[in-house]
Write a protein that holds these residues in place. Sequence first.
Motif, PDB file in Angstrom:
ATOM      1  N   VAL A 157       0.694  -1.178  -0.002  1.00 48.95           N
ATOM      2  CA  VAL A 157       0.025  -0.028  -0.136  1.00 48.95           C
ATOM      3  C   VAL A 157       0.744   1.303   0.180  1.00 48.95           C
ATOM      4  CG1 VAL A 157      -1.820  -0.995   1.261  1.00 48.95           C
ATOM      5  CG2 VAL A 157      -0.176   0.072   2.632  1.00 48.95           C
ATOM      6  N   TYR A 158       1.942   1.236   0.217  1.00 47.85           N
ATOM      7  CA  TYR A 158       2.860   2.246   0.486  1.00 47.85           C
ATOM      8  C   TYR A 158       3.926   2.770  -0.615  1.00 47.85           C
ATOM      9  CZ  TYR A 158       1.664   2.066   5.463  1.00 47.85           C
ATOM     10  OH  TYR A 158       0.956   1.870   6.614  1.00 47.85           O
ATOM     11  N   ILE A 190      11.710   2.135   1.158  1.00 49.01           N
ATOM     12  CA  ILE A 190      10.615   1.558   1.073  1.00 49.01           C
ATOM     13  C   ILE A 190       9.634   2.427   2.025  1.00 49.01           C
ATOM     14  CG2 ILE A 190       9.818  -0.763   1.702  1.00 49.01           C
ATOM     15  CD1 ILE A 190      12.518  -1.926   1.360  1.00 49.01           C
ATOM     16  N   ALA A 191       8.681   2.871   1.360  1.00 43.52           N
ATOM     17  CA  ALA A 191       7.765   3.731   2.060  1.00 43.52           C
ATOM     18  C   ALA A 191       7.131   2.752   3.042  1.00 43.52           C
ATOM     19  CB  ALA A 191       7.013   4.615   1.350  1.00 43.52           C
ATOM     20  N   GLY A 192       6.606   3.713   4.166  1.00 40.79           N
ATOM     21  CA  GLY A 192       5.866   2.950   5.071  1.00 40.79           C
ATOM     22  C   GLY A 192       5.463   3.934   6.223  1.00 40.79           C
ATOM     23  N   ASN A 193       4.820   3.311   7.465  1.00 42.51           N
ATOM     24  CA  ASN A 193       4.499   4.125   8.567  1.00 42.51           C
ATOM     25  C   ASN A 193       4.884   3.574   9.873  1.00 42.51           C
ATOM     26  OD1 ASN A 193       2.918   5.598  10.408  1.00 42.51           O
ATOM     27  ND2 ASN A 193       1.312   5.799   9.076  1.00 42.51           N
ATOM     28  N   ASP A 245      -2.696   7.799  -0.902  1.00 46.09           N
ATOM     29  CA  ASP A 245      -3.833   8.009   0.027  1.00 46.09           C
ATOM     30  C   ASP A 245      -3.815   9.187   0.973  1.00 46.09           C
ATOM     31  OD1 ASP A 245      -5.631   7.533   2.489  1.00 46.09           O
ATOM     32  OD2 ASP A 245      -5.967   5.399   1.332  1.00 46.09           O
ATOM     33  N   MET A 246      -4.620  10.110   0.655  1.00 50.43           N
ATOM     34  CA  MET A 246      -4.651  11.315   1.625  1.00 50.43           C
ATOM     35  C   MET A 246      -5.527  11.392   2.787  1.00 50.43           C
ATOM     36  SD  MET A 246      -5.386  13.622  -1.619  1.00 50.43           S
ATOM     37  CE  MET A 246      -6.053  12.824  -2.890  1.00 50.43           C
ATOM     38  N   PHE A 256      -2.389   5.310   6.856  1.00 47.43           N
ATOM     39  CA  PHE A 256      -1.889   6.594   6.292  1.00 47.43           C
ATOM     40  C   PHE A 256      -1.895   7.786   7.278  1.00 47.43           C
ATOM     41  CE2 PHE A 256      -3.945   3.766   3.226  1.00 47.43           C
ATOM     42  CZ  PHE A 256      -2.884   3.630   2.450  1.00 47.43           C
ATOM     43  N   ALA A 257      -1.946   7.481   8.383  1.00 41.97           N
ATOM     44  CA  ALA A 257      -2.253   8.368   9.700  1.00 41.97           C
ATOM     45  C   ALA A 257      -1.032   9.082   9.728  1.00 41.97           C
ATOM     46  CB  ALA A 257      -2.603   7.650  10.940  1.00 41.97           C
TER      47      ALA A 257
END
Length: 634
Positions: free
Chosen positions: A473-474, A499-502, A544-545, A551-552
């Motif tokens: 998803v990222y 590697i994008a992530g949260n 995703d915004m 995506f918090a």
Amino acid sequence: MENDQNHDQPTDLERYAGLSRRRFIAAGALCGAAMFLGGGMLTRSALAQAVQATSTGLLGFDSIPAATTDTVTLPPGYKAQVLISWGQPLHADSPAFDPSGQADADTHQRQFGDNNDGMSFFPFPGNPDRALMAINNEYTNYRYLFEHGGMPVSQAEVHKALANEGVSVIEVRRQDGQWRFVQGSSYNRRIHGNSPLRFSGPAAGNALLKTAADPSGLHVLGTFQNCANGKTPWGTYLTCEENFTDCFGCSAQEQPLDAAQKRYGLTPASKDIGWHPHDERFDVTRNPNELNRHGWVVEIDPFDPQSVPVKRTALGRFKHENAAVSQTRDGRAVVYMGDDERGEFIYKFISRDRIDPANPKANRDLLDHGTLYVARFDAGDGNPDHPRGTGEWVALAHGEPGLTTADGFASQAEVLVHARLAATALKATRMDRPEWIVVSPLDGRVYCTLTNNSKRGDDGQPVGGPNPREKNVYGQVLRWNEHADDHGAMAFEWDLFLIAGNPASHPEGAKRGSPNITAQNMFNSPDGLGFDAAGRLWILTDGDMSNAGDFAGMGNNQMLAANPATGEIRRFMVGPVGCEVTGIAFAPDYCTLFVGIQHPGETGGSTFPEHLPGGKPRSSVMAITREDGGLIGA
Ligand code: FEO
Ligand code: CA
Ligand code: CA
């Protein structure tokens, strides 16, 4: 055991930076860190200091927080001004923007198009204050285009939609340090979905491109769904046709689709665009070959308003994102291209002939002769933080195993028209939606955004290699070095730059992202990319915004800058509500950064940029400068 003094082996930091020692020194020297690296013996701490110094030197602004406001937010000391917005009149007699939605196709054809995306800056020779910009207009938002706000209901409304897509060429001039659009310039031009274009290259005139309206297969009406771009060394603009199949449908709902139509994503109902019920050009039941006439890279001469744009078929037909132009060691043109759909491929084209740097016009047909290749990646080393591996390029050449007449490809023209099918036959690697590709001006390394892929892990899309996460998803940013630093090479070494992530919501596991992603700089769905001359990598997002769940804390779509040598990433800009940040170009002095705000208020909630009470949001190109007139990002 780890050994800080072993200089034959790269250290972790070097590994992270993805540079051999020789490359790291070269990059460091260019970034002003050579003093740390020239002495030979380096401890880990010295290298860390060097990395820090390089980083500090390259990214000279403070990272800004995520935001959800309906504004462009920048670091202190920076300002943004609108260069041009959707509907702005191009010619002296063009009508002004009419927010009512009543303007017709003819009016829109004389105004700046909708949903600006990729763009390039073309200085006038000998005049540092005058330039042209070619800017893509990717699609149009019916919510704001039509008074009724819904799907088109007539052929006139289809033509109005087509009039808002394509490319806008505009003149810009600099006065008192500020670049401004010049209404009425004789160079201002629209190339849109109703403009006459021509085909060239191996597929021009092929039976698959012939229609009742064009029995020659050489002339085509329009370019639309123009996503991102490229710029050639001989002064032309490349515009890339992306989601073209969405514009087509079938009047016979039960019509059987052939393998190629299915593979390119045709659906009888047409996806959210709905042109075919009102314009039979887009009805595949009646005009099956019109679909084959879109999905190409188009070359435009911005300095000749009378020139006919050319669809260059040698570069293959797929959902083109952008076209990053480089060259081989022996001077031939190389064009790197991504096909943006889940599980699609990365390609490169190498021209047969060399670029003639002394005579730009001698290169006008360079992109008609050459070889198209597709990338195959290995499974890599499986390192979860920083995977790396090797890969190879395979030629899409008719007659080779898998691409013979018996395999369903009657000619090289058919290989190019059905490039996706040909690349599948060659067992190319299915990627996580390849978006933009750029080439570093410092070391020639190639970077590509793999924006996300909700279907990774499904059949035919194994998890691993440069696509390491199931239901991704990222997104991530892939990069590779061509063998022997030659863009003409057939082999390369790859790694994931990020590697994008949260890490705030997912401190552990695959959703955390790579170590250079922090709670302060996190984002999702990297899409646009750009390098400045100093080697900063600019990353633009289309994600995703919601600012919630996975995506918090990420806020609106945004632009970040990265230091390729160290992996450090800082957030530079946040866009307004509901927008995608896409399209990037620099003025030649790198004191103005042009960036696109596309579809603000896509689903409502924005009046950017004018903020008129009850007003419509308008996609816009922003000119970003420093209040002290300095270099952007420094
Ligand atoms: Fe137009 Fe793949 O973005
Ligand atoms: Ca994109
Ligand atoms: Ca995207």
